[in-house]
Design a protein around this motif. Structure first.
Motif, PDB file in Angstrom:
ATOM      1  N   PRO A  42      -2.766  -4.289  -1.366  1.00 37.00           N
ATOM      2  CA  PRO A  42      -3.495  -4.273  -2.633  1.00 37.00           C
ATOM      3  C   PRO A  42      -3.593  -5.620  -3.351  1.00 37.00           C
ATOM      4  O   PRO A  42      -4.663  -6.021  -3.763  1.00 37.00           O
ATOM      5  CB  PRO A  42      -2.711  -3.266  -3.481  1.00 37.00           C
ATOM      6  CG  PRO A  42      -2.040  -2.376  -2.480  1.00 37.00           C
ATOM      7  CD  PRO A  42      -1.709  -3.254  -1.311  1.00 37.00           C
ATOM      8  N   LYS A  43      -2.464  -6.330  -3.526  1.00 31.53           N
ATOM      9  CA  LYS A  43      -2.553  -7.509  -4.399  1.00 31.53           C
ATOM     10  C   LYS A  43      -1.369  -8.449  -4.207  1.00 31.53           C
ATOM     11  O   LYS A  43      -0.234  -8.011  -4.116  1.00 31.53           O
ATOM     12  CB  LYS A  43      -2.593  -7.035  -5.860  1.00 31.53           C
ATOM     13  CG  LYS A  43      -3.102  -8.085  -6.809  1.00 31.53           C
ATOM     14  CD  LYS A  43      -3.487  -7.450  -8.136  1.00 31.53           C
ATOM     15  CE  LYS A  43      -3.933  -8.490  -9.155  1.00 31.53           C
ATOM     16  NZ  LYS A  43      -4.601  -9.666  -8.623  1.00 31.53           N
ATOM     17  N   THR A  46       2.536  -8.593  -6.371  1.00 25.91           N
ATOM     18  CA  THR A  46       2.991  -7.343  -6.990  1.00 25.91           C
ATOM     19  C   THR A  46       4.239  -6.898  -6.213  1.00 25.91           C
ATOM     20  O   THR A  46       4.430  -7.314  -5.069  1.00 25.91           O
ATOM     21  CB  THR A  46       1.899  -6.250  -6.933  1.00 25.91           C
ATOM     22  OG1 THR A  46       1.476  -6.134  -5.568  1.00 25.91           O
ATOM     23  CG2 THR A  46       0.704  -6.601  -7.792  1.00 25.91           C
ATOM     24  N   CYS A  49       3.810  -5.370  -2.586  1.00 28.47           N
ATOM     25  CA  CYS A  49       3.153  -6.317  -1.672  1.00 28.47           C
ATOM     26  C   CYS A  49       4.062  -7.497  -1.358  1.00 28.47           C
ATOM     27  O   CYS A  49       4.047  -8.025  -0.248  1.00 28.47           O
ATOM     28  CB  CYS A  49       1.849  -6.813  -2.279  1.00 28.47           C
ATOM     29  SG  CYS A  49       0.681  -5.467  -2.548  1.00 28.47           S
ATOM     30  N   SER A  74      -6.232  -9.332   1.508  1.00 28.41           N
ATOM     31  CA  SER A  74      -6.448  -8.670   0.218  1.00 28.41           C
ATOM     32  C   SER A  74      -7.661  -9.332  -0.432  1.00 28.41           C
ATOM     33  O   SER A  74      -8.185 -10.308   0.085  1.00 28.41           O
ATOM     34  CB  SER A  74      -5.222  -8.810  -0.683  1.00 28.41           C
ATOM     35  OG  SER A  74      -5.192 -10.100  -1.258  1.00 28.41           O
ATOM     36  N   LYS A 110      -9.234   3.920  -0.622  1.00 30.62           N
ATOM     37  CA  LYS A 110      -8.685   3.498  -1.909  1.00 30.62           C
ATOM     38  C   LYS A 110      -7.759   4.590  -2.402  1.00 30.62           C
ATOM     39  O   LYS A 110      -7.985   5.773  -2.158  1.00 30.62           O
ATOM     40  CB  LYS A 110      -9.814   3.318  -2.922  1.00 30.62           C
ATOM     41  CG  LYS A 110     -10.587   2.046  -2.690  1.00 30.62           C
ATOM     42  CD  LYS A 110     -11.482   1.765  -3.866  1.00 30.62           C
ATOM     43  CE  LYS A 110     -11.910   0.319  -3.831  1.00 30.62           C
ATOM     44  NZ  LYS A 110     -13.300   0.116  -4.063  1.00 30.62           N
ATOM     45  N   LYS A 111      -6.742   4.174  -3.125  1.00 23.18           N
ATOM     46  CA  LYS A 111      -5.808   5.120  -3.712  1.00 23.18           C
ATOM     47  C   LYS A 111      -6.369   5.500  -5.067  1.00 23.18           C
ATOM     48  O   LYS A 111      -6.732   4.622  -5.844  1.00 23.18           O
ATOM     49  CB  LYS A 111      -4.461   4.397  -3.844  1.00 23.18           C
ATOM     50  CG  LYS A 111      -3.356   5.249  -4.349  1.00 23.18           C
ATOM     51  CD  LYS A 111      -2.627   5.887  -3.182  1.00 23.18           C
ATOM     52  CE  LYS A 111      -1.365   6.547  -3.667  1.00 23.18           C
ATOM     53  NZ  LYS A 111      -1.376   7.941  -3.710  1.00 23.18           N
ATOM     54  N   ILE A 114      -9.485   3.872  -6.876  1.00 26.89           N
ATOM     55  CA  ILE A 114      -9.617   2.537  -7.480  1.00 26.89           C
ATOM     56  C   ILE A 114      -8.732   1.482  -6.836  1.00 26.89           C
ATOM     57  O   ILE A 114      -9.160   0.366  -6.614  1.00 26.89           O
ATOM     58  CB  ILE A 114      -9.333   2.557  -9.003  1.00 26.89           C
ATOM     59  CG1 ILE A 114      -8.083   3.396  -9.284  1.00 26.89           C
ATOM     60  CG2 ILE A 114     -10.523   3.065  -9.784  1.00 26.89           C
ATOM     61  CD1 ILE A 114      -7.547   3.270 -10.677  1.00 26.89           C
ATOM     62  N   LEU A 115      -7.476   1.817  -6.571  1.00 24.78           N
ATOM     63  CA  LEU A 115      -6.555   0.812  -6.020  1.00 24.78           C
ATOM     64  C   LEU A 115      -6.839   0.579  -4.554  1.00 24.78           C
ATOM     65  O   LEU A 115      -6.954   1.532  -3.791  1.00 24.78           O
ATOM     66  CB  LEU A 115      -5.115   1.319  -6.141  1.00 24.78           C
ATOM     67  CG  LEU A 115      -4.489   1.324  -7.516  1.00 24.78           C
ATOM     68  CD1 LEU A 115      -3.110   1.974  -7.438  1.00 24.78           C
ATOM     69  CD2 LEU A 115      -4.369  -0.082  -8.049  1.00 24.78           C
ATOM     70  N   PRO A 116      -6.925  -0.679  -4.136  1.00 20.79           N
ATOM     71  CA  PRO A 116      -7.111  -0.942  -2.710  1.00 20.79           C
ATOM     72  C   PRO A 116      -5.914  -0.406  -1.926  1.00 20.79           C
ATOM     73  O   PRO A 116      -4.775  -0.604  -2.329  1.00 20.79           O
ATOM     74  CB  PRO A 116      -7.146  -2.469  -2.629  1.00 20.79           C
ATOM     75  CG  PRO A 116      -7.373  -2.952  -4.024  1.00 20.79           C
ATOM     76  CD  PRO A 116      -6.820  -1.903  -4.932  1.00 20.79           C
ATOM     77  N   ARG A 118      -3.152   0.436   1.260  1.00 19.49           N
ATOM     78  CA  ARG A 118      -2.259  -0.378   2.075  1.00 19.49           C
ATOM     79  C   ARG A 118      -2.277   0.222   3.482  1.00 19.49           C
ATOM     80  O   ARG A 118      -1.700   1.281   3.715  1.00 19.49           O
ATOM     81  CB  ARG A 118      -0.849  -0.312   1.479  1.00 19.49           C
ATOM     82  CG  ARG A 118       0.162  -1.223   2.150  1.00 19.49           C
ATOM     83  CD  ARG A 118       1.578  -0.925   1.676  1.00 19.49           C
ATOM     84  NE  ARG A 118       1.751  -0.954   0.230  1.00 19.49           N
ATOM     85  CZ  ARG A 118       1.892  -2.052  -0.507  1.00 19.49           C
ATOM     86  NH1 ARG A 118       1.860  -3.231   0.050  1.00 19.49           N
ATOM     87  NH2 ARG A 118       2.067  -1.971  -1.804  1.00 19.49           N
ATOM     88  N   MET A 136       0.771   3.819   0.991  1.00 22.96           N
ATOM     89  CA  MET A 136       0.816   3.008  -0.214  1.00 22.96           C
ATOM     90  C   MET A 136       2.259   2.775  -0.632  1.00 22.96           C
ATOM     91  O   MET A 136       2.624   1.725  -1.117  1.00 22.96           O
ATOM     92  CB  MET A 136       0.077   3.779  -1.312  1.00 22.96           C
ATOM     93  CG  MET A 136      -0.445   2.931  -2.404  1.00 22.96           C
ATOM     94  SD  MET A 136      -1.663   1.751  -1.789  1.00 22.96           S
ATOM     95  CE  MET A 136      -2.150   1.040  -3.330  1.00 22.96           C
TER      96      MET A 136
END
Length: 160
Positions: A42-43, A46, A49, A74, A110-111, A114-116, A118, A136
């Motif tokens: 995702p990012k 964080t 990640c 990402s 996507k989770k 919205i969330l990219p 994993r 995720m």
């Protein structure tokens, strides 16, 4: 319009993205040479990640022994990847997928919409997807599982 998700047995779609050092990475350049552990996360920076990236870092020698290259993707910028790499001394390739084209090429879900997601793909030297791990909430499992899959792949090749 998201593509159908890439599954085990599919050819891994080729793509070209910018690496954290500004050069270009093409998946097809590794074909015939290395297995590829391609992981979408995702990012940068964080907690989950970072844990996942540091675990890939700590096990990087094992991946090399298994004839594999680790590639993280990402939507973060190249600068963000550079920072992430520097702070955590990451020895592998980070790719900037601005706008998520490669993510949608692979059909990474996507989770909560919205969330990219994993997702980790283990791709063999022929460019065929041998394993897909989607979780995720278990960033470290991605690393452990990828190593197990590579060990099995390499065993099969020794017997072949």
């Amino acid at each position: 319009m998201s593509r159908e998700a890439i599954k085990v047995g599919d050819k891994a779609p080729d793509f070209e993205l910018i690496r954290q050092d500004g050069g270009f990475f093409r998946l097809k350049d590794l074909k015939g040479e290395k297995n590829v552990v391609l992981y979408f996360y995702p990012k940068d920076s964080t907690p989950g990640c970072t844990k996942q990236a540091c675990e890939f870092r700590d096990q990087y020698e094992v991946f090399k022994e298994q004839g594999a290259e680790v590639v993280g993707i990402s939507s973060d910028s190249v600068d963000s990847h550079k920072r992430f790499e520097r702070v955590h001394h990451l020895p592998f390739i980070l790719l900037s997928d601005k706008g998520g084209q490669v993510r949608s090429l692979y059909g990474v879900p996507k989770k909560l919409g919205i969330l990219p997601g994993r997702v980790t793909y283990v791709i063999d030297k022929e460019g065929v997807v041998q394993y897909v791990f989607n979780s995720m909430t278990k960033p470290l499992e991605h690393v452990k599982t990828a190593i197990e899959v590579l060990e099995n792949l390499n065993k099969e090749h020794q017997h072949a």
